[in-house]
Design a protein around this motif. Structure first.
Motif, short mmCIF file in Angstrom:
data_model
loop_
_atom_site.label_atom_id
_atom_site.label_comp_id
_atom_site.label_asym_id
_atom_site.label_seq_id
_atom_site.Cartn_x
_atom_site.Cartn_y
_atom_site.Cartn_z
N THR A 30 0.85 -1.20 0.00
CA THR A 30 0.00 0.00 0.00
C THR A 30 0.88 1.24 0.00
O THR A 30 2.11 1.13 0.01
CB THR A 30 -0.95 -0.01 1.22
OG1 THR A 30 -1.95 1.00 1.05
CG2 THR A 30 -0.21 0.24 2.54
N ARG A 38 -8.05 7.64 -0.83
CA ARG A 38 -9.27 6.82 -0.81
C ARG A 38 -10.05 6.87 0.49
O ARG A 38 -11.22 6.52 0.53
CB ARG A 38 -8.94 5.35 -1.10
CG ARG A 38 -8.31 5.06 -2.43
CD ARG A 38 -9.27 5.40 -3.55
NE ARG A 38 -8.66 5.13 -4.83
CZ ARG A 38 -9.01 4.13 -5.62
NH1 ARG A 38 -9.97 3.32 -5.28
NH2 ARG A 38 -8.39 3.95 -6.77
N CYS A 114 -20.49 -0.46 13.98
CA CYS A 114 -20.06 0.93 14.21
C CYS A 114 -21.23 1.83 14.61
O CYS A 114 -21.01 2.96 15.04
CB CYS A 114 -19.41 1.49 12.95
SG CYS A 114 -17.99 0.54 12.43
N ASN A 256 -14.68 7.09 6.44
CA ASN A 256 -14.04 7.47 5.18
C ASN A 256 -14.46 8.91 4.87
O ASN A 256 -15.66 9.22 4.89
CB ASN A 256 -14.52 6.50 4.09
CG ASN A 256 -13.79 6.69 2.78
OD1 ASN A 256 -13.56 7.82 2.35
ND2 ASN A 256 -13.42 5.59 2.16
N1 ACO Z 1 -3.55 0.06 -0.80
C1 ACO Z 1 -3.41 0.06 -2.13
N2 ACO Z 1 -4.35 -0.46 -2.94
C2 ACO Z 1 -5.44 -1.01 -2.39
C3 ACO Z 1 -5.62 -1.05 -0.99
C4 ACO Z 1 -4.62 -0.48 -0.19
N3 ACO Z 1 -4.68 -0.45 1.15
N4 ACO Z 1 -6.81 -1.63 -0.72
C5 ACO Z 1 -7.35 -1.96 -1.90
N5 ACO Z 1 -6.52 -1.58 -2.91
C6 ACO Z 1 -6.71 -1.73 -4.35
C7 ACO Z 1 -7.70 -2.81 -4.70
O1 ACO Z 1 -7.07 -4.08 -4.71
C8 ACO Z 1 -8.16 -2.37 -6.06
O2 ACO Z 1 -7.21 -2.76 -7.01
P1 ACO Z 1 -7.67 -3.32 -8.44
O3 ACO Z 1 -8.41 -2.18 -9.07
O4 ACO Z 1 -6.38 -3.67 -9.09
O5 ACO Z 1 -8.55 -4.50 -8.13
C9 ACO Z 1 -8.12 -0.84 -5.98
O6 ACO Z 1 -7.26 -0.54 -4.86
C10 ACO Z 1 -9.48 -0.19 -5.76
O7 ACO Z 1 -10.13 -0.90 -4.71
P2 ACO Z 1 -11.57 -0.54 -4.25
O8 ACO Z 1 -12.00 -1.49 -3.17
O9 ACO Z 1 -12.47 -0.36 -5.44
O10 ACO Z 1 -11.30 0.90 -3.62
P3 ACO Z 1 -12.32 1.92 -3.07
O11 ACO Z 1 -12.13 3.21 -3.73
O12 ACO Z 1 -13.73 1.35 -3.02
O13 ACO Z 1 -11.87 2.08 -1.56
C11 ACO Z 1 -12.41 1.37 0.64
C12 ACO Z 1 -11.86 0.96 -0.70
C13 ACO Z 1 -11.55 2.47 1.20
C14 ACO Z 1 -12.39 0.16 1.57
C15 ACO Z 1 -13.87 1.90 0.47
O14 ACO Z 1 -14.60 0.98 -0.28
C16 ACO Z 1 -14.56 2.13 1.77
O15 ACO Z 1 -14.18 2.99 2.54
N6 ACO Z 1 -15.64 1.37 2.06
C17 ACO Z 1 -16.39 1.53 3.26
C18 ACO Z 1 -15.72 0.77 4.34
C19 ACO Z 1 -16.29 1.07 5.70
O16 ACO Z 1 -16.75 2.16 5.94
N7 ACO Z 1 -16.20 0.09 6.58
C20 ACO Z 1 -16.53 0.26 7.94
C21 ACO Z 1 -17.95 0.02 8.21
S1 ACO Z 1 -18.33 0.28 9.84
C22 ACO Z 1 -18.18 -1.09 10.87
O17 ACO Z 1 -19.15 -1.64 11.37
C23 ACO Z 1 -16.78 -1.63 11.22
#
Ligand code: ACO
Length: 331
Positions: A30, A38, A114, A256
């Protein structure tokens, strides 16, 4: 006239150890830039190996009790919202009751992902409105670092540890005006921890398959969150005969910054009206709303008479919102 409850004290605690995005670069594939762009997260605080949820909870709880000028012995009820309790049972609330010396308090844990802290706030509000109890401690406390797979870059960069607490007491003016809770179990597998329960009791196989770690479909949770933060806020405001224009501050679950910004847009709110501390702490699950609330109060941003909306979403899937007129000294 209906008896209302108000928050008369707030507290927070985060463990001293900090894990930056740069530290994570050495652990998984990462980058600081990816995580900031992101998610908005820059660092998170991580509990020591021998520090359980209750240790964070007690420090936040003591600060909230001091702030409310209330003795632990005067507490009627302790509610702990957590997805990372010290143990399956007994309830972390009972461990807290003993550590605080809250001799006459009942205690139980509440699990709503959460959304847990605002769920617990609404339960406490009901007990006070009904006249059952006068002094309630509500804590959101989490050690998510202990259930995160530190080899999974899609989740390990998101979460942090911490605790936030509030004391609720009957109010003479202001206080909680309305609450709104919801759940949709069809999204259960968007965010879950499959191992260790009665479905998949702990075994060598569950360990080998890493079922004891949190699993998440980030995109699904993201879409749900953007929609529900706005909807739950509007619904709770409607119950209180208010509109977004009446709101001084939104205290959203810190998951986020893109989710928070999207919610602000849906509600047609300036970003200045949103309390955001995500860069410092990451997502601390049920601790995130009370930590953000405590900080905004300590910084003097939230003032007497302000209208606040606390709003959260999380595993379940669940959502929760509360609208309140802030009168800390309103007891
Ligand atoms: N570093 C680098 N790249 C990464 C990472 C990372 N840490 N994590 C994922 N990627 C990559 C993926 O593999 C993907 O690569 P690919 O296109 O080659 O497949 C690319 O980055 C894009 O991944 P997405 O999952 O589409 O990224 P997105 O923009 O959706 O962001 C995230 C991901 C940050 C997890 C977002 O979806 C999010 O915030 N979701 C909500 C999560 C949340 O709020 N969870 C808590 C809920 S509350 C509770 O009860 C705990």
């Amino acid at each position: 006239m209906t008896r209302r409850s108000t928050i008369t004290g707030v507290g927070k605690y985060v463990p001293p150890k900090v894990l930056t995005n740069y530290d994570l670069e050495d652990m998984v594939d990462t980058s600081h830039e990816w995580i900031v762009q992101r998610t908005g997260i820059e660092k998170r605080h991580i509990a020591a190996d021998d520090t359980p949820c209750s240790e964070l909870a007690i420090k936040a709880a003591r600060q909230a009790l001091d702030d409310a000028e209330l003795k632990a012995k005067e507490l009627d009820l302790i509610l702990v919202a957590t997805v990372t309790p010290d143990m399956f049972f007994p309830a972390t609330a009972c461990l807290l009751q003993e550590k605080l010396g809250a001799d006459k308090a009942a205690g139980f844990d509440l699990e709503a992902g959460c959304s847990g802290f605002v769920y617990a706030l609404s339960v406490a509000d009901q007990y006070i409105s009904a006249g059952t109890y006068d002094n309630i401690l509500v804590v959101g406390s989490e050690t998510l670092s202990k259930i995160v797979d530190w080899e999974d870059r899609s989740t390990c960069v998101l979460f942090g540890d911490g605790a936030g607490a509030a004391v609720l007491q009957p109010s003479q003016r202001g206080g909680i005006l309305a609450t709104e809770l919801g759940s949709d179990g069809s999204g259960a597998e968007s965010l879950y921890l499959p191992g260790g329960g009665s479905l998949n009791p702990s075994s060598e196989k569950t360990l080998a398959n890493k079922l004891h770690y949190l699993k998440m479909e980030g995109n699904q949770v993201f879409r749900f969150a953007v929609k529900i933060m706005g909807e739950a806020s509007l619904e709770v405001l409607k119950k209180a005969n208010l509109t977004p224009e009446d709101v001084d501050f939104f205290v959203p679950h810190q998951a986020n910054t893109r989710i928070i910004k999207a919610a602000a847009k849906r509600l047609d709110l300036a970003e200045d009206n949103m309390i955001v501390n995500l860069p410092e702490y990451g997502n601390t699950s049920s601790a995130s709303v009370p930590i953000a609330l405590e900080e905004a109060v300590a910084e003097g941003r939230i003032q007497e008479g302000d209208i606040l909306v606390l709003v959260a979403f999380g595993a379940g899937l669940t959502w929760s919102a509360a609208v309140m007129e802030w009168h800390k000294g309103g007891k």
